[in-house]
Design a protein around this motif. Structure first.
Motif, PDB file in Angstrom:
ATOM      1  N   LEU A 242       0.986  -1.456   0.210  1.00 47.52           N
ATOM      2  CA  LEU A 242       0.030   0.109   0.042  1.00 47.52           C
ATOM      3  C   LEU A 242       1.006   1.315  -0.064  1.00 47.52           C
ATOM      4  O   LEU A 242       0.489   2.186  -0.735  1.00 47.52           O
ATOM      5  N   SER A 245       2.318   1.656  -3.309  1.00 55.04           N
ATOM      6  CA  SER A 245       1.224   2.164  -4.334  1.00 55.04           C
ATOM      7  C   SER A 245       1.001   3.688  -4.265  1.00 55.04           C
ATOM      8  O   SER A 245       1.077   4.273  -5.049  1.00 55.04           O
ATOM      9  N   TYR A 246       1.058   4.144  -3.176  1.00 52.07           N
ATOM     10  CA  TYR A 246       0.582   5.577  -2.673  1.00 52.07           C
ATOM     11  C   TYR A 246       1.755   6.582  -3.226  1.00 52.07           C
ATOM     12  O   TYR A 246       1.538   7.516  -3.771  1.00 52.07           O
ATOM     13  N   ARG A 247       3.113   5.851  -3.178  1.00 50.27           N
ATOM     14  CA  ARG A 247       4.240   6.622  -3.729  1.00 50.27           C
ATOM     15  C   ARG A 247       4.206   6.626  -5.073  1.00 50.27           C
ATOM     16  O   ARG A 247       4.781   7.665  -5.678  1.00 50.27           O
ATOM     17  N   LEU A 280      -7.328   2.738  -1.045  1.00 50.14           N
ATOM     18  CA  LEU A 280      -6.321   2.931  -2.017  1.00 50.14           C
ATOM     19  C   LEU A 280      -7.008   3.193  -3.571  1.00 50.14           C
ATOM     20  O   LEU A 280      -6.602   3.997  -4.278  1.00 50.14           O
ATOM     21  N   ARG A 283      -8.673   6.610  -3.533  1.00 45.47           N
ATOM     22  CA  ARG A 283      -7.614   7.761  -3.664  1.00 45.47           C
ATOM     23  C   ARG A 283      -7.000   7.855  -5.086  1.00 45.47           C
ATOM     24  O   ARG A 283      -6.507   8.989  -5.580  1.00 45.47           O
ATOM     25  N   THR A 284      -6.767   6.745  -5.661  1.00 50.28           N
ATOM     26  CA  THR A 284      -5.994   6.995  -6.993  1.00 50.28           C
ATOM     27  C   THR A 284      -6.831   6.660  -8.379  1.00 50.28           C
ATOM     28  O   THR A 284      -6.543   7.052  -9.508  1.00 50.28           O
TER      29      THR A 284
END
Length: 491
Positions: A242, A245-247, A280, A283-284
């Motif tokens: 996670l 992935s956010y990065r 996730l 947000r993406t």
């Protein structure tokens, strides 16, 4: 055992060697016979020198032709090579399972050594090697074909023959090259030259413009620990993927791709895990295709989570890893390794499931399935892009990941498909339909691979032939052997 050199330098059986035969030549020959399995090892990763495989088999076949102790030498050749190639299999489970696996692989060479006691016809011996290559891909326990000759040949100029005849045809071509080293026949050289050129001509004829592409980001998030205990901290593995992935995810992708075991807590039953995944995706605004372990069974799965958080499709791994995802001969296995007691038997899937992503068909291949000809072929024929989800944390720091990546590259070439191969701990890579790596992450590295994969629709001749491709190769090799025996052309 003694020999006599004739006018051609050949040493027939059952004759004494006179004093004028060069003792130096005898020593060189003996050294070569000792080193032969080490040449074969060098063809596989992490060394990856493709040309040492035909050298190894040239020495092996020459020994079978001229010497008596063919069974004993076949055992030495096969056991030594497999023990070194598969050394990673004992990295965390101990010596006994590693040796047992090497011995099992050695058994496939015994019929060849026995046959050599009755016939020293090299084409016939080559045909028998090809037969045993197919046998070990299927038996026992569904087969373990990790050390097939072709899987060491992705960098060979003959590698593209897999687009026509599949994996076995490349093994055959490699053995033909060994035969050329022994006999130096021009006719064999012409055949090999044709085999290196023909696939390129055919691929030009079959090549077509790509209809579309798919943007993705694949995450190699790492694990809190390596070895067999990597999944004891399943939430930690999830959180690491996670975080990466956010990065890494920009938000303009069509798909986020996670490796095998990235979701080791069943998202269908655990509300916290499901909420983390949904957050996730929210947000993406990008769907996620990730490897998960489902409690029912249990099963090893690849799940597609849509943009709205719903589950789009679930592929259940069909070709399970013996002694890894289920334990055959459990009582014996537990005697050989105490780790066998810790393995719960997974249940295999029964059908192929294709994921639909932005109007494109994407197939999942989970780890060990990459060595199964039928499963990879079915996935290629049913989709335009293949994703290999794998987990190399169990064998981190060994050559297992590099060897699997070499096999994956050959599969991309064989099936005319781009492949995204993503691992928890690496190595991971984006692979073109030519088997070339355009981006990669190393073993132990945490990061991501972003790219735009081509959705290819044309199937290779190998896929068109399907299961008939290895049959055709075996028939050709047998006809060649019979023709050679009739001509008594054994030199």
């Amino acid at each position: 055992m003694f020999y006599i050199c004739d006018e051609r330098g050949v040493w027939p059986r059952r004759q004494r060697r006179p004093s004028d035969c060069s003792s130096q030549l005898v020593r060189v020959k003996l050294i070569g016979e000792v080193l032969a399995p080490f040449f074969l090892v060098a063809a596989f990763e992490p060394i990856g020198l493709w040309f040492t495989a035909p050298i190894a088999f040239a020495i092996y076949l020459s020994f079978l032709k001229h010497q008596h102790r063919t069974i004993l030498y076949s055992i030495y050749f096969a056991f030594t090579a497999n023990l070194l190639i598969l050394y990673w299999s004992g990295a965390y489970v101990g010596v006994l399972p590693w040796v047992a696996l090497s011995l099992l692989q050695t058994l496939y060479f015994l019929p060849i050594g026995i046959l050599a006691r009755f016939s020293n016809n090299i084409p016939l011996l080559i045909s028998s090697i090809l037969v045993m290559e197919e046998v070990k891909a299927r038996f026992p326990f569904g087969g373990f074909s990790w050390t097939r000759i072709a899987f060491s040949q992705i960098n060979s100029p003959l590698a593209s023959i897999v687009t026509i005849g599949g994996v076995l045809s490349l093994s055959f071509a490699t053995l033909l090259l060994a035969y050329l080293l022994i006999t130096k026949k021009k006719s064999v050289a012409y055949v090999l030259l044709s085999l290196s050129i023909l696939p390129s001509l055919v691929s030009v004829i079959q090549d077509s413009s790509e209809e579309k592409s798919l943007r993705f980001t694949a995450i190699q998030g790492g694990t809190p620990s390596k070895g067999l205990d990597f999944n004891s901290r399943a939430m930690g593995v999830l959180n690491m993927h996670l975080a990466e992935s956010y990065r890494s995810v920009k938000g303009d992708e069509d798909l986020i791709i996670w490796p095998e075991n990235a979701i080791d807590i069943d998202p269908l039953e655990n509300a916290i895990v499901r909420e983390k995944i949904n957050e996730l995706i929210k947000r993406t605004n990008v769907p996620l295709l990730g490897g998960a372990v489902l409690s029912e069974g249990p099963t090893n799965a690849a799940m597609l989570f849509r943009e709205d958080g719903s589950i789009g499709s679930i592929y259940i791994k069909r070709y399970l890893t013996p002694f890894g995802e289920y334990i055959p001969l459990r009582s014996i296995s537990e005697f050989l390794s105490p780790y066998a007691e810790r393995v719960d038997d997974f249940e295999p899937g029964q059908v192929l499931k294709i994921h639909s992503v932005s109007g494109s068909k994407v197939s999942s291949i989970i780890c060990f399935e990459i060595i199964n000809d039928g499963i990879v072929r079915e996935a290629a024929r049913s989709s335009g892009l293949m994703v290999v989800h794998t987990n190399s944390a169990t064998f981190a720091g060994t050559a297992e990941g590099d060897q699997q990546l070499a096999i994956t590259r050959l599969r991309a070439l064989e099936h005319n498909r781009e492949i995204v191969s993503i691992s928890t701990t690496g190595p991971s890579a984006i692979i073109t339909a030519r088997g070339e790596v355009i981006k990669s992450l190393k073993d132990g590295e945490i990061g991501s691979l972003s790219g735009e994969a081509l959705i290819l629709l044309k199937i290779s001749i190998s896929d068109y032939l399907g299961g008939f491709a290895p049959v055709i190769t075996l028939i050709i090799s047998l006809l060649w052997a019979l023709s050679s025996m009739r001509r008594k052309d054994n030199n």
